[in-house]
Design an enzyme around this catalytic site. Structure first.
Site, PDB file in Angstrom:
ATOM      1  N   ASP A 111       0.857  -1.188   0.000  1.00  0.00           N
ATOM      2  CA  ASP A 111       0.000   0.000   0.000  1.00  0.00           C
ATOM      3  C   ASP A 111       0.887   1.229   0.000  1.00  0.00           C
ATOM      4  O   ASP A 111       2.019   1.193   0.508  1.00  0.00           O
ATOM      5  CB  ASP A 111      -0.917   0.005   1.221  1.00  0.00           C
ATOM      6  CG  ASP A 111      -2.048  -1.004   1.113  1.00  0.00           C
ATOM      7  OD1 ASP A 111      -2.427  -1.359  -0.015  1.00  0.00           O
ATOM      8  OD2 ASP A 111      -2.558  -1.427   2.162  1.00  0.00           O
ATOM      9  N   ASP A 127      -6.688  -1.172  -4.988  1.00  0.00           N
ATOM     10  CA  ASP A 127      -7.823  -0.812  -4.140  1.00  0.00           C
ATOM     11  C   ASP A 127      -8.712   0.226  -4.820  1.00  0.00           C
ATOM     12  O   ASP A 127      -9.938   0.161  -4.737  1.00  0.00           O
ATOM     13  CB  ASP A 127      -7.336  -0.265  -2.792  1.00  0.00           C
ATOM     14  CG  ASP A 127      -6.545  -1.272  -1.980  1.00  0.00           C
ATOM     15  OD1 ASP A 127      -6.743  -2.494  -2.178  1.00  0.00           O
ATOM     16  OD2 ASP A 127      -5.727  -0.842  -1.144  1.00  0.00           O
TER      17      ASP A 127
END
Length: 151
Positions: A111, A127
């Protein structure tokens, strides 16, 4: 086939951004991206959104693999023939595959996007694809599905 190519391009973009982050930002480190809005922070996420199922990467990998297969079948069989629906599903597929690749080969999801104007979990390109594609498909399904045949 065009929709599968779109998904592949988005997976490539997701993986490129993740590799660049892993190569250029130390784990837990941050660099400015959009002042007062967004910074790039390298975070190893072993769970799902909001740290759900942390340390259960194998379960998430199985779910991602099953979802990817289902989405690919829906695309190839053109279950929802409208182009808007097909693009939406292709974008969700890209997100599922992008995070699946990380889970299988790294044991975590990379991330990097951290909001500065509000407290929100760090997220990645995959995402974004899952959320935007999912919302777009819901809009299609709720507002347009079945109406194109009547027109």
């Amino acid at each position: 086939m065009l929709y599968v190519i779109l998904a592949a391009v988005l997976v490539g973009l997701d993986q490129l951004v993740k590799v660049l982050v892993r190569l250029n930002i130390p784990e837990g480190g941050s660099v400015p991206f959009l002042p007062h809005v967004l910074q790039l922070t390298f975070w190893k996420n072993t769970g799902a959104a909001f740290s759900i199922l942390t340390e259960h990467t194998w379960i998430l990998a199985l779910v991602s693999a099953a979802a990817s297969i289902l989405l690919l079948v829906l695309l190839l069989k053109r279950v929802f023939p409208h182009p808007f629906a097909m693009v939406s599903l292709a974008v969700v597929l890209a997100g599922a595959v992008g995070n699946l690749i990380d889970r299988v080969f790294l044991g975590y999801v990379t991330d990097m996007f951290q909001t500065l104007f509000m407290s929100f979990p760090i997220f990645n390109v995959a995402d974004i694809c899952i959320v935007c594609g999912g919302i777009a498909f819901c809009v299609y399904f709720l507002l347009f599905q079945g109406k194109e045949e009547k027109a």
